[in-house]
Structures are given as C-alpha cells and as structure tokens.
Scaffold this motif. Structure first.
Motif, short mmCIF file in Angstrom:
data_model
loop_
_atom_site.label_atom_id
_atom_site.label_comp_id
_atom_site.label_asym_id
_atom_site.label_seq_id
_atom_site.Cartn_x
_atom_site.Cartn_y
_atom_site.Cartn_z
N ARG A 23 -9.30 24.05 -11.79
CA ARG A 23 -8.20 23.89 -10.84
C ARG A 23 -8.28 25.02 -9.84
NH1 ARG A 23 -3.77 24.29 -14.02
NH2 ARG A 23 -3.30 26.44 -13.40
N TYR A 24 -8.24 24.67 -8.57
CA TYR A 24 -8.31 25.65 -7.49
C TYR A 24 -7.23 25.26 -6.48
CZ TYR A 24 -10.12 28.23 -3.42
OH TYR A 24 -10.26 29.06 -2.33
N GLY A 25 -6.09 25.91 -6.58
CA GLY A 25 -4.95 25.51 -5.75
C GLY A 25 -4.55 24.08 -6.09
N GLU A 26 -4.57 23.20 -5.10
CA GLU A 26 -4.22 21.79 -5.30
C GLU A 26 -5.42 20.94 -5.69
OE1 GLU A 26 -1.12 20.82 -5.37
OE2 GLU A 26 -0.53 22.88 -4.89
N TRP A 27 -6.58 21.57 -5.83
CA TRP A 27 -7.81 20.85 -6.16
C TRP A 27 -8.08 20.91 -7.66
CZ3 TRP A 27 -10.94 18.57 -2.33
CH2 TRP A 27 -10.55 18.83 -1.02
N GLN A 28 -8.55 19.80 -8.21
CA GLN A 28 -8.97 19.75 -9.60
C GLN A 28 -10.26 18.94 -9.70
OE1 GLN A 28 -5.72 19.29 -12.71
NE2 GLN A 28 -4.69 18.36 -10.95
N ALA A 29 -11.03 19.22 -10.74
CA ALA A 29 -12.28 18.47 -10.95
C ALA A 29 -12.71 18.60 -12.40
CB ALA A 29 -13.38 18.96 -10.02
#
Length: 335
Positions: free
Chosen positions: A43-49
């Motif tokens: 998770r990076y801020g509002e990003w997920q993968a």
C-alpha cells in the motif's frame, strides 16, 4: 511523500529490492508497481497492489493495481518464454533467503527445489508413510537437515477442525491438503521461519496428475488446472497466514510460468511419463531415482487422506467424507 506498507518481497530482473528501492520507484510513478515481480502486497498512499497469483494475502484482488479502490492496472511483469532450467534456478534463488525452509516430500517437485535451495527441510507424515521415507532418504543424499514431523490420528483430527474453521466448508481434496499444510505451518511458526518453499504449481504447469494420461484433450485439461491455481494459492495462504508464515512456490514465479506454458502439452506428458520437461531438468540436480519416480500427492503420501477417511467412518460417515466435513462446519459455526 506517501508512506509505504510492504508485506512480502519484490524483485525486478532477478534482483530483490529493498524497501527504500521500492519506495524510490513508487515515488517516481506509482504505476511502476505493475513492473514488480515477487510475492507481495503493498500500500502506497491510495495505491495498492498484490503479486500476480496472490501468494501474499492482502485486501485488493490478486494481480491488480488499485487506486482509491478502483482497479487501474495489472501486476506483471510478462516475461518472455526462456530456458526452463534457468528460470527455475532463478526462482528458487530469489526465495531461498532470510532463514527460509523447504517442505519436502521426496517427489520430483519439492526434491528439485530442495536441491537448489540447500535449506533446512521438513516432511510431514504418519509413522512409516511414503513421504517420510522418501524425504529423509533424499535429504541424506543432499546433505541437508530434514525434520520429520510424525502425526497421529488424533492430531490429524485436530488439524482438520482448524482447516474447517479457516476454510468454511472445504471439499475433501482441499481439506486433506490443507490439513497436511497445517503441520508444516506449525513447524515453521515454532522455529520463527517466515517462508517455506513448496512444490505447488508443478503438477498443473507440467502435467503431473495421473488423469492427464487418460484425457482426450490434454491442452484443455492443463488450462483448466492452471486457471484454478489462484484458488489453491488462497487456500494455502490462509493456512500459512494463520501461523504467521508464508508458503512460497518457485514454480509460480512468472519466469517459470512463461517457460512452462511455452512447452507443447504433448511434450509434458508423453509415453506414459508425466512432467517430462521438469524431470529432465531435475536429473541434472538430483539422483535419477528421485527425478524419475512417480509421486503420490502429499495428502496421500503422508497418510493423512486415509486418516481422514477413517475419522469420517468412525464418526458415522462411511461413504461421505464431504458429509463429515460439512457437518463439522455446521457444529462449529452453528448453521
């Protein structure tokens, strides 16, 4: 700068990245996450993968990049088909770090992984079981330590109850596999091992199941089974995560998958031999009697499947293991 939460590990080009390197890549452009290989949730801020097969559990779909909860990309990389042996060696090398171990049965899949990884190993099975004998014999030849976890019928029953609680209403195959995995995961937890390398995926990618010898459409059968791998990975991940560890399958490395899928089905199963390309690679790393031997699935080779059948029978389910599991779940969950 957004904060990074990373579970698992990330690589590119066969080199593992530190968290600082991952952060630098994402700071430049969060969409670069689509180029990451490995076994991870981030998770990076509002990003997920998450990684392609979803080996590392996480709240976003396997193999996706999401932003604000919306899927905006897919996780790669898409490797070209390369040399199979080179791909397997690289895949094992990336995972054989940080105090990992190998789940060993003595079959060609896990035997090759163990020979390349040179890590401590563990085998699970009832006293005198096929897998215990084979794994301990191979470990002695390879010169690696191997713990043999001997299980009893009562312990299998307890582990099966854990599996039903974790998975809900599993089918008998999933229940027996997951029950075997419980003992591996417990062993890892007791020793602080956070990653256990497994042979998962080899049967589906290389044609290891006995039913492939009888199918009229081998290519279609292989495709169906490969498509089912993410579901199996989720099952295995649920068991491992319950014990604070992770099952790490080198054969599901995207390099290996690309190399395997480029091999024609008729070369995978031929002249009555299953997994022919994998056995050819294995013969260069392990004794021929292990590379060529037919292997029972771990729930059979460990003796756990027969134990579950006996438990079902003793509890009044002489012809239906599924009925035994379903009623066990009802008793646990109250429905």
């Amino acid at each position: 700068m957004a904060e990074l939460l990373l579970k698992g590990w990330i690589e590119q080009g066969g080199r593992r990245f530190s968290e600082d390197e991952v952060l630098a890549v994402l700071t430049e452009n969060p969409r670069n996450v689509s180029l990451f290989g490995g076994e991870f949730y981030l998770r990076y801020g509002e990003w997920q993968a998450r990684d392609r097969f979803g080996i590392m559990p996480g709240p976003c779909p396997a193999g996706t990049v999401t932003c604000d909860g919306e899927v905006v990309g897919r996780v790669g990389p898409d490797y070209p088909a390369g040399d199979l042996e080179e791909a397997i060696v690289t895949a094992v090398g990336l995972r054989a770090v940080d105090g990992a171990a190998v789940a060993l049965s003595g079959g060609v899949d896990s035997a090759l992984v163990a020979a390349l990884a040179r890590l401590p190993a563990v085998v699970v099975g009832l006293e005198g079981s096929h897998d215990r004998r084979r794994a301990l014999a191979l470990a002695e030849i390879l010169g690696i330590p191997c713990d043999a976890v001997a299980v009893t019928e009562r312990e299998v029953e307890g582990a099966l109850q854990e599996v039903v609680a974790l998975l809900g209403d599993p089918n008998p195959v999933d229940a027996s596999i997951a029950t075997t995995e419980v003992f591996v995961a417990r062993w890892a937890e007791e020793r602080g091992i956070r990653r256990v390398l497994t042979g998962q995926g080899a049967d589906e990618l290389f044609g290891g199941y006995a039913r492939y010898l009888e199918t009229d459409d081998l290519a279609a059968a292989l495709e169906r089974d490969v498509a089912d791998l993410p579901r199996q990975v989720a099952r295995d991940g649920a068991v491992a995560a319950h014990y604070g560890t992770a099952f790490s399958p080198p054969y599901l490395d995207l390099r290996v998958v690309a190399a395997a899928r480029a091999i024609p089905p008729g070369e995978k199963v031929r002249d009555g031999v299953r997994k022919a390309p994998l056995r050819k690679v294995a013969e260069r790393h392990i004794p021929p009697e292990f590379a060529r031997a037919e292997k029972k699935a771990m729930q059979y080779g460990s003796g756990i499947w027969k134990t579950i059948q006996r438990l079902a029978c003793h509890n009044g389910y002489k012809k239906s293991v599924q009925g035994y599991l379903t009623d066990m779940g009802r008793d646990m969950h109250g429905f």
